[in-house]
Design a protein around this motif. Structure first.
Motif, short mmCIF file in Angstrom:
data_model
loop_
_atom_site.label_atom_id
_atom_site.label_comp_id
_atom_site.label_asym_id
_atom_site.label_seq_id
_atom_site.Cartn_x
_atom_site.Cartn_y
_atom_site.Cartn_z
N GLU A 136 15.23 13.26 -19.09
CA GLU A 136 13.79 13.19 -19.28
C GLU A 136 13.46 12.15 -20.35
O GLU A 136 14.14 12.05 -21.37
N GLY A 137 12.42 11.39 -20.12
CA GLY A 137 12.03 10.33 -21.04
C GLY A 137 12.60 8.98 -20.68
O GLY A 137 12.17 7.97 -21.24
N ALA A 138 13.59 8.95 -19.75
CA ALA A 138 14.15 7.66 -19.33
C ALA A 138 13.11 6.91 -18.51
O ALA A 138 12.47 7.47 -17.62
N SER A 139 12.92 5.66 -18.81
CA SER A 139 11.92 4.86 -18.11
C SER A 139 12.46 4.37 -16.76
O SER A 139 13.67 4.35 -16.53
N PHE A 140 11.55 3.95 -15.93
CA PHE A 140 11.94 3.36 -14.64
C PHE A 140 10.88 2.35 -14.23
O PHE A 140 9.74 2.37 -14.73
N ALA A 141 11.26 1.45 -13.33
CA ALA A 141 10.37 0.38 -12.88
C ALA A 141 10.49 0.24 -11.37
O ALA A 141 11.58 0.38 -10.80
N VAL A 142 9.38 -0.06 -10.75
CA VAL A 142 9.33 -0.31 -9.29
C VAL A 142 8.68 -1.67 -9.09
O VAL A 142 7.56 -1.91 -9.54
N ALA A 196 0.83 -1.21 0.00
CA ALA A 196 0.00 0.00 0.00
C ALA A 196 0.87 1.26 0.00
O ALA A 196 0.56 2.22 -0.71
N VAL A 197 1.96 1.26 0.77
CA VAL A 197 2.82 2.44 0.85
C VAL A 197 3.51 2.69 -0.49
O VAL A 197 3.53 3.83 -1.00
N VAL A 198 4.07 1.64 -1.10
CA VAL A 198 4.76 1.81 -2.39
C VAL A 198 3.78 2.27 -3.46
O VAL A 198 4.09 3.15 -4.28
N ALA A 199 2.58 1.69 -3.48
CA ALA A 199 1.58 2.09 -4.48
C ALA A 199 1.21 3.56 -4.31
O ALA A 199 1.10 4.30 -5.31
N GLU A 200 1.05 4.02 -3.09
CA GLU A 200 0.68 5.41 -2.86
C GLU A 200 1.79 6.37 -3.29
O GLU A 200 1.52 7.40 -3.90
N ARG A 201 3.06 6.03 -3.00
CA ARG A 201 4.16 6.91 -3.39
C ARG A 201 4.40 6.91 -4.89
O ARG A 201 4.75 7.94 -5.48
N VAL A 202 4.20 5.77 -5.53
CA VAL A 202 4.36 5.72 -6.99
C VAL A 202 3.27 6.56 -7.65
O VAL A 202 3.54 7.26 -8.64
N ARG A 203 2.05 6.51 -7.13
CA ARG A 203 1.00 7.37 -7.68
C ARG A 203 1.36 8.84 -7.53
O ARG A 203 1.09 9.66 -8.41
N PHE A 204 2.01 9.18 -6.40
CA PHE A 204 2.42 10.56 -6.18
C PHE A 204 3.42 11.01 -7.24
O PHE A 204 3.31 12.11 -7.79
N TRP A 205 4.41 10.15 -7.53
CA TRP A 205 5.45 10.51 -8.50
C TRP A 205 4.99 10.33 -9.96
O TRP A 205 5.66 10.81 -10.88
N SER A 206 3.92 9.62 -10.16
CA SER A 206 3.48 9.37 -11.55
C SER A 206 3.06 10.66 -12.25
O SER A 206 3.14 10.76 -13.49
N VAL A 207 2.62 11.66 -11.49
CA VAL A 207 2.25 12.94 -12.11
C VAL A 207 3.47 13.58 -12.77
O VAL A 207 3.41 14.04 -13.92
N LEU A 208 4.59 13.62 -12.05
CA LEU A 208 5.81 14.19 -12.61
C LEU A 208 6.34 13.33 -13.75
O LEU A 208 6.87 13.85 -14.75
N ALA A 209 6.20 11.99 -13.61
CA ALA A 209 6.66 11.10 -14.69
C ALA A 209 5.87 11.35 -15.96
O ALA A 209 6.43 11.34 -17.08
N VAL A 235 11.19 5.31 -0.41
CA VAL A 235 10.73 5.29 -1.81
C VAL A 235 10.88 6.67 -2.44
O VAL A 235 11.32 6.79 -3.60
N ASP A 236 10.57 7.72 -1.71
CA ASP A 236 10.73 9.08 -2.24
C ASP A 236 12.19 9.37 -2.57
O ASP A 236 12.49 10.01 -3.60
N ALA A 237 13.10 8.91 -1.70
CA ALA A 237 14.52 9.15 -1.96
C ALA A 237 14.98 8.44 -3.22
O ALA A 237 15.72 9.01 -4.05
N LEU A 238 14.56 7.18 -3.39
CA LEU A 238 14.98 6.42 -4.57
C LEU A 238 14.36 6.98 -5.85
O LEU A 238 15.05 7.13 -6.88
N LEU A 239 13.08 7.31 -5.84
CA LEU A 239 12.45 7.87 -7.04
C LEU A 239 12.96 9.27 -7.31
O LEU A 239 13.08 9.69 -8.48
N GLY A 240 13.27 10.03 -6.25
CA GLY A 240 13.86 11.35 -6.46
C GLY A 240 15.20 11.25 -7.18
O GLY A 240 15.53 12.10 -8.03
#
Length: 425
Positions: free
Chosen positions: A342-348, A287-300, A329-334
């Motif tokens: 920009e445009g480089a893909s990433f996976a969690v 649940a925590v990882v899903a919530e943080r990925v949704r947060f960063w998905s806007v910037l992605a 998770v924020d530190a790693l995605l940051g």
């Protein structure tokens, strides 16, 4: 405290018993003497009744029988100086009794009970019953010994009762001290069980209230710091990208250094909060990882970054708090947004692991300096590529705090891959 209370009760009981038993012992001795004198007087009077009716031989036989039955020496001093019965000197007390006065006289070896028999032809006869020290103290030692045993038993009972009462007082106080030590060591789940006197129960309830208040304050601090970090990381990442895109290199370096300083301050707040919160915690990692990925998905989406998210279907429990895992998770995605174009893909990816949870964050960027080997990138402030290294340091500390570890590797696309193994709660 138990020892002091026992000593106090023993001293108090001893003083009370001494004040009671010493006069009682003297009274027992006086009663024994009085009883012996009364008995000897009765024996002497019984012999005196035969003085006027029996001859010398009959009187001697009566005196011997009475002496044998009572154990006291019976002597009859007849007028004219004749002595019948047990041999005894004619003392001044006997001379006084011969004048017609019955009396009791103290001698060096005992007590003389003298009965005067008047009206005889030759004058006054005197019947003497002698009581030795053993006769006067008969039964006194046994009574005194019984009183001593009784006193010692009462002292022992008093000490035992005092010890039980002291234990009822000191046991809850010891429990309170144990709980306070656990709280001081960082175990904020420690609670006291109120017991003992009302005052001690009030202290226990106050300690529990204090522990609850401390837990609430620390939880609020963690939530505030996590909220601040979530709010600042995305603008920081955007600001860093804007700084790197400036045409003036000097201005880009200057603005980039300011962004680095602000990022260090935010990371320092997160690290300090985690250091102050050492109690055992757990959360649903999925649940925590899903919530943080949704947060960063806007910037992605704004930067056109393809994103892959692989989470298990059900809950997956990790041995860290939700705030700590969110910061990790924020530190790693940051780092992904800061150090890949920009445009480089990433996976969690999140999956169960032996004894815990495995979290992977991979990107298609240039990878770690030095081919992705676990060296400088894990050293705080020395990761290279213009980074402060605080992001990986936060992830490493989160993993180690849960009993896990942090690994650096190369992703299938040639970029960087960070593997965080989190221990189970």
């Amino acid at each position: 405290m138990r020892r002091w209370l026992a000593l106090l009760v023993a001293a108090t009981t001893s003083l009370v018993l001494i004040a009671l038993l010493v006069p009682l012992g003297l009274l027992v001795r006086a009663l024994a003497e009085s009883s012996a004198v009364t008995q000897a007087t009765a024996e002497a009077q019984s012999v005196a009744a035969s003085v006027g009716t029996a001859d010398a031989d009959g009187l001697a036989l009566t005196a011997e029988r009475t002496s044998a039955s009572s154990g006291h020496d019976i002597t009859v001093f007849l007028p004219g100086g004749t002595v019948v019965g047990s041999p005894a000197p004619r003392s001044p007390a006997v001379e006084l009794a011969a004048r017609g006065q019955s009396l009791t006289a103290q001698t060096a070896s005992g007590l003389e009970v003298l009965v005067a028999v008047q009206g005889l032809p030759g004058g006054t006869a005197v019947v003497r019953a002698f009581l030795g020290e053993e006769d006067l103290r008969q039964g006194v030692r046994e009574v005194w010994l019984g009183m001593l045993v009784l006193g010692l038993a009462l002292i022992a009972v008093g000490i035992l009762v005092a010890d039980r009462l002291a234990l009822a007082l000191t046991r809850p106080m010891t429990g309170l001290a144990r709980v306070s030590h656990r709280l001081a060591a960082g175990d904020l789940t420690a609670r006291a069980t109120p017991g003992g006197p009302v005052e001690v129960q009030d202290v226990g309830l106050a300690l529990n209230h204090l522990a609850g208040r401390i837990s609430d304050l620390l939880a609020e601090e963690r939530e505030t710091a996590a909220d601040i970090s979530h709010r600042l990381r995305t603008p920081l990442t955007g600001l860093r990208l804007e700084a790197e895109s400036l045409a003036d290199p000097e201005e880009a370096v200057r603005l980039g250094s300011r962004v680095d300083a602000l990022e260090r301050a935010v990371s320092s707040v997160i690290t300090d909060v985690r250091r102050r919160s050492q109690e055992n915690a757990s959360c649903d990692a999925a649940a925590v990882v899903a919530e943080r990925v949704r947060f960063w998905s806007v910037l992605a989406e704004d930067q056109g970054r393809p994103m892959e998210l692989d989470l298990p279907r059900g809950p997956l429990t990790a041995g860290v708090s939700a705030a700590e895992l969110s910061a990790c998770v924020d530190a790693l995605l940051g780092n992904v947004f800061a150090h890949t174009p920009e445009g480089a893909s990433f996976a969690v990816r999140l999956a169960p692991a032996p004894g815990g949870v495995r979290l992977e964050v991979a990107d298609s960027g240039p990878g770690f300096p030095g081919g992705g080997e676990a060296g400088d990138p894990l050293e705080r402030g020395r990761s290279g590529a213009g980074s402060t290294g605080l992001g990986l340091d936060i992830a490493r500390r989160t993993a180690e705090a849960s009993g896990g570890s942090l690994l650096l590797d190369t992703s299938p696309g040639g970029g960087a891959m960070v593997v965080v193994v989190l221990g189970a709660p």
